[in-house]
Design a protein around this motif. Structure first.
Motif, mmCIF file in Angstrom:
data_model
loop_
_atom_site.group_PDB
_atom_site.id
_atom_site.type_symbol
_atom_site.label_atom_id
_atom_site.label_comp_id
_atom_site.label_asym_id
_atom_site.label_seq_id
_atom_site.Cartn_x
_atom_site.Cartn_y
_atom_site.Cartn_z
ATOM 1 N N GLN A 76 35.941 56.343 38.342
ATOM 2 C CA GLN A 76 36.410 55.471 39.582
ATOM 3 C C GLN A 76 35.514 54.352 39.705
ATOM 4 O O GLN A 76 36.145 53.341 40.120
ATOM 5 N N ARG A 77 34.168 54.478 39.462
ATOM 6 C CA ARG A 77 33.500 53.446 39.914
ATOM 7 C C ARG A 77 33.542 52.091 38.719
ATOM 8 O O ARG A 77 33.423 50.972 39.324
ATOM 9 N N LYS A 78 34.020 52.628 37.437
ATOM 10 C CA LYS A 78 34.362 51.420 36.727
ATOM 11 C C LYS A 78 35.777 50.913 36.860
ATOM 12 O O LYS A 78 35.923 49.626 36.697
ATOM 13 N N MET A 79 36.500 51.647 37.558
ATOM 14 C CA MET A 79 37.902 51.419 37.880
ATOM 15 C C MET A 79 37.597 50.047 38.893
ATOM 16 O O MET A 79 38.523 49.193 38.904
ATOM 17 N N VAL A 80 36.875 50.224 39.661
ATOM 18 C CA VAL A 80 36.442 49.322 41.045
ATOM 19 C C VAL A 80 36.129 47.942 40.304
ATOM 20 O O VAL A 80 36.670 46.883 40.460
ATOM 21 N N ASP A 81 35.122 48.132 39.102
ATOM 22 C CA ASP A 81 34.663 46.878 38.608
ATOM 23 C C ASP A 81 35.980 46.439 37.714
ATOM 24 O O ASP A 81 36.098 45.003 38.016
ATOM 25 N N LEU A 82 36.808 47.069 37.239
ATOM 26 C CA LEU A 82 38.003 46.530 36.500
ATOM 27 C C LEU A 82 38.806 45.813 37.455
ATOM 28 O O LEU A 82 39.421 44.736 37.184
ATOM 29 N N GLY A 83 39.066 46.655 38.768
ATOM 30 C CA GLY A 83 39.881 46.008 39.531
ATOM 31 C C GLY A 83 39.343 44.559 40.003
ATOM 32 O O GLY A 83 40.137 43.591 40.431
ATOM 33 N N GLU A 137 43.798 48.344 56.424
ATOM 34 C CA GLU A 137 44.886 48.264 55.537
ATOM 35 C C GLU A 137 44.650 48.648 54.128
ATOM 36 O O GLU A 137 44.948 48.064 53.064
ATOM 37 N N GLY A 138 43.545 49.669 53.975
ATOM 38 C CA GLY A 138 43.101 50.044 52.606
ATOM 39 C C GLY A 138 41.627 49.476 52.222
ATOM 40 O O GLY A 138 41.614 48.223 52.072
ATOM 41 N N SER A 139 40.707 50.240 51.962
ATOM 42 C CA SER A 139 39.425 49.799 51.621
ATOM 43 C C SER A 139 39.471 48.971 50.313
ATOM 44 O O SER A 139 40.378 49.233 49.357
ATOM 45 N N ASN A 140 38.581 48.021 50.368
ATOM 46 C CA ASN A 140 38.844 47.244 49.044
ATOM 47 C C ASN A 140 38.169 47.982 47.674
ATOM 48 O O ASN A 140 39.237 47.768 46.805
ATOM 49 N N GLU A 141 37.654 49.270 47.824
ATOM 50 C CA GLU A 141 37.238 50.025 46.516
ATOM 51 C C GLU A 141 38.670 50.684 46.276
ATOM 52 O O GLU A 141 39.047 50.800 44.939
ATOM 53 N N MET A 142 39.261 51.105 47.309
ATOM 54 C CA MET A 142 40.580 51.697 46.997
ATOM 55 C C MET A 142 41.813 50.723 46.151
ATOM 56 O O MET A 142 42.142 51.096 45.313
ATOM 57 N N LEU A 143 41.718 49.555 46.711
ATOM 58 C CA LEU A 143 42.571 48.661 46.447
ATOM 59 C C LEU A 143 42.350 48.051 44.941
ATOM 60 O O LEU A 143 43.120 47.962 44.241
ATOM 61 N N TYR A 144 40.917 48.132 44.566
ATOM 62 C CA TYR A 144 40.467 47.685 43.339
ATOM 63 C C TYR A 144 40.870 48.627 42.143
ATOM 64 O O TYR A 144 41.434 48.308 41.291
ATOM 65 N N THR A 145 40.554 49.968 42.829
ATOM 66 C CA THR A 145 41.177 51.100 41.812
ATOM 67 C C THR A 145 42.576 51.144 41.661
ATOM 68 O O THR A 145 42.942 51.330 40.369
ATOM 69 N N SER A 159 41.844 41.936 48.796
ATOM 70 C CA SER A 159 40.577 42.592 48.342
ATOM 71 C C SER A 159 39.671 41.349 47.925
ATOM 72 O O SER A 159 38.501 41.193 48.446
ATOM 73 N N VAL A 160 39.988 40.674 47.063
ATOM 74 C CA VAL A 160 39.389 39.468 46.498
ATOM 75 C C VAL A 160 39.009 38.431 47.902
ATOM 76 O O VAL A 160 37.738 38.118 48.173
ATOM 77 N N ILE A 161 40.135 38.063 48.929
ATOM 78 C CA ILE A 161 39.849 37.145 49.751
ATOM 79 C C ILE A 161 38.814 37.758 51.000
ATOM 80 O O ILE A 161 38.100 36.963 51.474
ATOM 81 N N THR A 162 39.048 38.962 51.219
ATOM 82 C CA THR A 162 37.976 39.742 52.222
ATOM 83 C C THR A 162 36.848 39.822 51.595
ATOM 84 O O THR A 162 35.710 39.624 52.495
ATOM 85 N N ASP A 163 36.442 40.093 50.457
ATOM 86 C CA ASP A 163 35.308 39.985 50.037
ATOM 87 C C ASP A 163 34.537 38.778 50.031
ATOM 88 O O ASP A 163 33.484 38.367 50.457
ATOM 89 N N MET A 164 35.472 37.660 49.764
ATOM 90 C CA MET A 164 34.832 36.195 50.052
ATOM 91 C C MET A 164 34.604 35.950 51.398
ATOM 92 O O MET A 164 33.604 34.956 51.528
ATOM 93 N N MET A 165 35.187 36.175 52.343
ATOM 94 C CA MET A 165 35.150 36.098 53.726
ATOM 95 C C MET A 165 33.599 36.740 54.135
ATOM 96 O O MET A 165 32.889 35.912 54.842
ATOM 97 N N GLN A 166 33.611 37.830 53.850
ATOM 98 C CA GLN A 166 31.968 38.412 54.256
ATOM 99 C C GLN A 166 30.974 37.724 53.416
ATOM 100 O O GLN A 166 29.937 37.501 54.141
ATOM 101 N N ALA A 167 31.121 37.387 52.149
ATOM 102 C CA ALA A 167 30.376 36.563 51.362
ATOM 103 C C ALA A 167 29.970 35.203 52.052
ATOM 104 O O ALA A 167 28.759 34.877 52.181
ATOM 105 N N ALA A 168 30.904 34.707 52.570
ATOM 106 C CA ALA A 168 30.947 33.243 53.327
ATOM 107 C C ALA A 168 30.011 33.359 54.559
ATOM 108 O O ALA A 168 28.916 32.724 54.627
ATOM 109 N N ALA A 169 30.320 34.594 55.327
ATOM 110 C CA ALA A 169 29.468 34.930 56.452
ATOM 111 C C ALA A 169 27.970 35.073 56.281
ATOM 112 O O ALA A 169 27.173 34.489 56.861
ATOM 113 N N GLN A 170 27.749 35.725 55.410
ATOM 114 C CA GLN A 170 26.544 36.192 54.807
ATOM 115 C C GLN A 170 25.738 34.842 54.296
ATOM 116 O O GLN A 170 24.319 34.783 54.753
ATOM 117 N N THR A 171 26.274 34.221 53.562
ATOM 118 C CA THR A 171 25.674 33.012 53.168
ATOM 119 C C THR A 171 25.286 31.914 54.404
ATOM 120 O O THR A 171 24.305 31.452 54.452
#
Length: 502
Positions: free
Chosen positions: A430-437, A373-381, A331-343
């Motif tokens: 659940q929305r806060k569980m995503v933040d915590l994850g 392989e599991g959406s990041n929101e699900m994996l953070y939860t 979840s962390v590294i795929t978030d970072m992949m998307q952020a890098a491309a956007q930047t």
């Protein structure tokens, strides 16, 4: 390259030869900017790439491969993703979702012909779990199997499998159907040889996927019979086998991310160095420095994850229980992949909006990584649920105190003590569980970075990375502790047209 040469050559030489081949086929023999906008890889390009036998890194030595060393698998994925994320994903599917599970769980008499065809005939394989009606709810899958006359009859539907219609082999999941028609709770895995008419998967529809053009996806109908020795065995249950397989795959996502993030960083630095605005290049602007520094932080995190995965995700390891580590990596590294491309697209200005721009392609190509392989929101939860379960067991409520003694965060938590020293509400929506994850995933990532620093990785990159992660964690803590919450109003239409009030 002969099989003997493959086994005897050093990995450095093997990787160098592979990289040179990629440069040749993508920039000399053909134009990657041209074919990255069409479906599939040109046959001659793919032939030359596969002639270097890149998938040999995921085949045991006794079967002619290089030995299924995670470091080598990730090295090949990194080299491919620097040039083409779809190519790297093609290899990732073959390695983590087919070859490694076969090497670990298939019967010995089944392995030899499969590995031989991968090496000699450039075969490929994929994994079928997802179904049209159940998505991430894999345990509710309706694809069934029944046994008769030495064969398993598998019936059902699967979709969104990478390499649809292209793979020669499939790992297929299904549930045993009893005499009463009910499906067992556990899951079975079978190897299907698509070249055998009885085992052939029928493609009923190809999807018009918005990114990853080179990889075919679609809807598949299953009505096939496979010999009983093609059933995978070795896990105490099929569900644990699936978790071991998926966690290993998620822990190897950093290999695909590594080259991609490095390419985004290199392109951003080069563009901003050469782009002159008001007599100065873009690197003179403070905000630009911050944006590229964040990509550089992702590069450092990814490097640390690759080093960690090389040590902990081999097929000799049992990963079914490694949920927090595997989910954090993916979840962390795929978030970072998307952020890098956007930047990169933002920094590239108008040229970033061209379809052939590597950043523009990267946005759509990397976006899928946050979903499959599991959406990041699900994996953070799931990360939050696992950690909170441990905290309750230890009767702890202070997040910092727990993370300070948790093995995946013990080295890094002190860097975030001031931010994380609060009592956690154990009844989060659940929305806060995503933040915590997100918070926990980044503290875990910082722990990997610190470990890499101890091994001699550049201290300035480690220091800047910790600062960047501290910024991200602070923002997520602010979201977690924010008391008000938004509510969805579904019947919003009445009284909500601005035209009535103007």
């Amino acid at each position: 390259m002969s099989l003997k040469e493959i086994q005897n050559i050093s990995f450095d030489s093997f990787l160098k030869d592979f990289k040179e081949t990629l440069k040749s086929v993508f920039y000399e023999k053909d134009d990657i900017q041209k074919f990255s906008q069409v479906r599939g890889f040109p046959s001659l390009v793919f032939r030359d790439i596969m002639a270097k036998k890149p998938l040999s890194v995921a085949i045991p030595e006794e079967h002619g491969g290089r030995g299924v060393k995670v470091k080598e698998c990730l090295g090949v994925l990194e080299a491919a993703s620097y040039e083409s994320l779809p190519l790297s994903l093609t290899f990732g599917i073959n390695i983590a979702l087919f070859l490694e599970p076969v090497a670990k769980y298939a019967k010995e008499e089944v392995k030899a012909p499969i590995f031989n065809r991968f090496l000699e005939e450039r075969n490929m394989g994929g994994l079928m779990i997802t179904e049209p009606s159940f998505g991430s709810d894999a345990l509710s899958m309706e694809t069934s199997n029944t046994y008769a006359d030495g064969k398993y009859h598998i019936q059902g539907y699967k979709h969104w499998q990478g390499l649809t219609g292209l793979a020669d082999y499939w790992l297929i999941t299904s549930r045993k159907k009893g005499a009463d028609g009910k499906l067992a709770r556990d899951i079975d895995f079978f190897i299907a040889d698509n070249q055998d008419p009885e085992q052939r998967v029928i493609v009923e529809e190809y999807y018009n996927n918005a990114g990853l053009y080179a990889i075919p996806y679609g809807n598949n109908r299953l009505d096939l019979k496979v010999p009983e020795n093609q059933k995978l065995e070795g896990g105490s249950t099929g569900i644990k086998l699936m978790l071991d397989l998926l966690h290993r795959s998620r822990m190897q996502f950093p290999g695909m991310a590594m080259g991609f993030i490095k390419r985004m960083m290199d392109e951003a630095i080069e563009h901003c160095h050469n782009r002159i605005v008001g007599g100065k290049n873009l690197l003179a602007l403070d905000k630009v420095k911050e944006q590229i520094a964040n990509i550089q932080s992702a590069f450092t995190v990814c490097s640390a994850m690759c080093a960690r995965s090389s040590e902990t995700s081999g097929i000799d390891k049992e990963l079914a229980t490694c949920q927090v580590e595997a989910n954090s990596m993916k979840s962390v590294i795929t978030d970072m992949m998307q952020a890098a491309a956007q930047t990169l697209v933002q920094l590239s200005g108008s040229s970033g909006y061209k379809e052939e721009n590597i950043g523009a392609r990267g946005i759509m190509d990397s976006r899928a990584f946050m979903i499959f392989e599991g959406s990041n929101e699900m994996l953070y939860t799931q990360i939050s649920e696992a950690v909170m379960k441990l905290m309750k067991r230890k009767k702890m409520t202070n997040l910092f105190e727990f993370l300070n003694q948790y093995d995946l965060t013990a080295k890094s938590s002190d860097f975030f003590k001031e931010t994380l020293s609060f009592n956690l509400n154990m009844d989060l929506p659940q929305r806060k569980m995503v933040d915590l994850g997100k918070i926990i995933g980044r503290v875990v990532s910082a722990n990997f970075v610190i470990d890499l620093g101890f091994k001699g990785f550049r201290s300035d990159l480690v220091s800047e990375c910790i600062t960047s992660l501290k910024h991200e964690i602070t923002a997520s803590v602010s979201s977690l502790t924010f008391q008000e919450s938004t509510t969805l109003i579904t019947d919003y239409r009445q009284g909500s047209s601005w035209l009535e009030f103007s």
